[in-house]
Design a protein around this motif. Structure first.
Motif, short mmCIF file in Angstrom:
data_model
loop_
_atom_site.label_atom_id
_atom_site.label_comp_id
_atom_site.label_asym_id
_atom_site.label_seq_id
_atom_site.Cartn_x
_atom_site.Cartn_y
_atom_site.Cartn_z
N ALA A 37 0.84 -1.21 0.00
CA ALA A 37 0.00 0.00 0.00
C ALA A 37 0.86 1.25 0.00
O ALA A 37 0.57 2.23 -0.70
N ALA A 70 1.15 3.92 -2.96
CA ALA A 70 0.83 5.32 -2.65
C ALA A 70 1.97 6.24 -3.06
O ALA A 70 1.75 7.39 -3.45
N SER A 74 0.10 16.91 -5.98
CA SER A 74 0.10 18.28 -6.47
C SER A 74 1.07 19.12 -5.64
O SER A 74 1.63 20.09 -6.11
N GLU A 134 3.63 17.61 -3.55
CA GLU A 134 4.89 16.93 -3.20
C GLU A 134 5.89 17.03 -4.34
O GLU A 134 5.53 16.96 -5.49
N GLU A 165 -6.36 16.53 -3.13
CA GLU A 165 -5.19 16.38 -4.01
C GLU A 165 -3.91 16.88 -3.34
O GLU A 165 -2.82 16.66 -3.84
N GLU A 208 -0.47 14.72 1.37
CA GLU A 208 0.85 14.17 1.06
C GLU A 208 1.10 12.88 1.82
O GLU A 208 0.87 12.81 3.03
N LEU A 209 1.64 11.90 1.11
CA LEU A 209 1.93 10.61 1.73
C LEU A 209 2.86 10.76 2.94
O LEU A 209 2.64 10.16 3.99
N ARG A 221 -7.19 8.87 -2.70
CA ARG A 221 -5.82 9.34 -2.94
C ARG A 221 -4.81 8.20 -2.82
O ARG A 221 -3.91 8.10 -3.65
N PHE A 222 -4.95 7.39 -1.78
CA PHE A 222 -3.98 6.31 -1.52
C PHE A 222 -4.74 5.02 -1.24
O PHE A 222 -4.85 4.59 -0.08
N PRO A 223 -5.24 4.36 -2.29
CA PRO A 223 -6.10 3.19 -2.08
C PRO A 223 -5.43 2.12 -1.19
O PRO A 223 -4.28 1.76 -1.42
N GLY A 224 -6.19 1.66 -0.22
CA GLY A 224 -5.72 0.56 0.62
C GLY A 224 -4.80 0.96 1.76
O GLY A 224 -4.53 0.16 2.65
N LEU A 225 -4.30 2.19 1.73
CA LEU A 225 -3.28 2.58 2.72
C LEU A 225 -3.85 2.62 4.14
O LEU A 225 -3.28 2.02 5.06
#
Lengths: 110, 110
Positions: A98, A102, A108, A110, B14, B17-18, B91-95
């Motif tokens: 995951a 990700a 947008s 980062e 959007e 941030e990860l 934005r971050f599927p599954g995270l």
């Protein structure tokens, strides 16, 4: 010296802590290192020289190793780095996948 | 004051941030807050008074909000907190699922 180098600390699988893994992977350069290792397999630490200045790469690799994300194997004059894919998958199923997925999301900001 | 409170900063979907999400969730108390919110749904911040001293809870809630993990809605005298499940899943599927599941793993050292 070789003996000491062989004794680099790695947490056992059951000792790998989620907080440490998330903190280790909260840094973009460290995520890039992990992504490259997953793509290319075990690699010498020199393989990451383009990611950051050498001392920073050493620091990032130590953080990843201490968190249990990577393994460092001493092979003569080289330190070979790999991702502990099996240990992470056993301990925290789906987590590494995951995070890697990700990381590929274009941000947008980062 | 009410007007200011209504203008609490939330990143747009959007803009999430990860690195910020992973850093926010690298802290065990913040993961507990998120797990409780997922179980109980939107809750007033008082619902977390047992997790940490009040000032720390405020700090943790601010960190989660600024990272885009939670939304804070001002309802009169109350601040209602919820997890931005849809934004994070888009934005971050599954995270989030993987991190929440990993939080349930009993750690020998945690």
């Amino acid at each position: 010296m070789t003996v000491m180098a062989k004794e680099l600390h790695h947490p056992e699988r059951e000792q790998i802590e989620l907080s440490a893994v998330l903190e280790a992977l909260s840094e973009p350069t460290r995520r890039e290192i992990v992504a490259q290792l997953l793509e290319q397999g075990e690699s010498p630490c020199q393989a990451f020289d383009d990611k950051a200045p050498k001392s920073n790469v050493s620091y990032h690799l130590a953080r990843l190793r201490e968190a249990g994300v990577t393994r460092t194997r001493v092979a003569g004059a080289y330190r070979m780095i790999s991702v502990r894919v099996d240990d992470l998958a056993a301990r925290f199923p789906g987590l590494l996948d995951a995070i890697v997925a990700a990381s590929r999301v274009k941000a947008s900001a980062e």
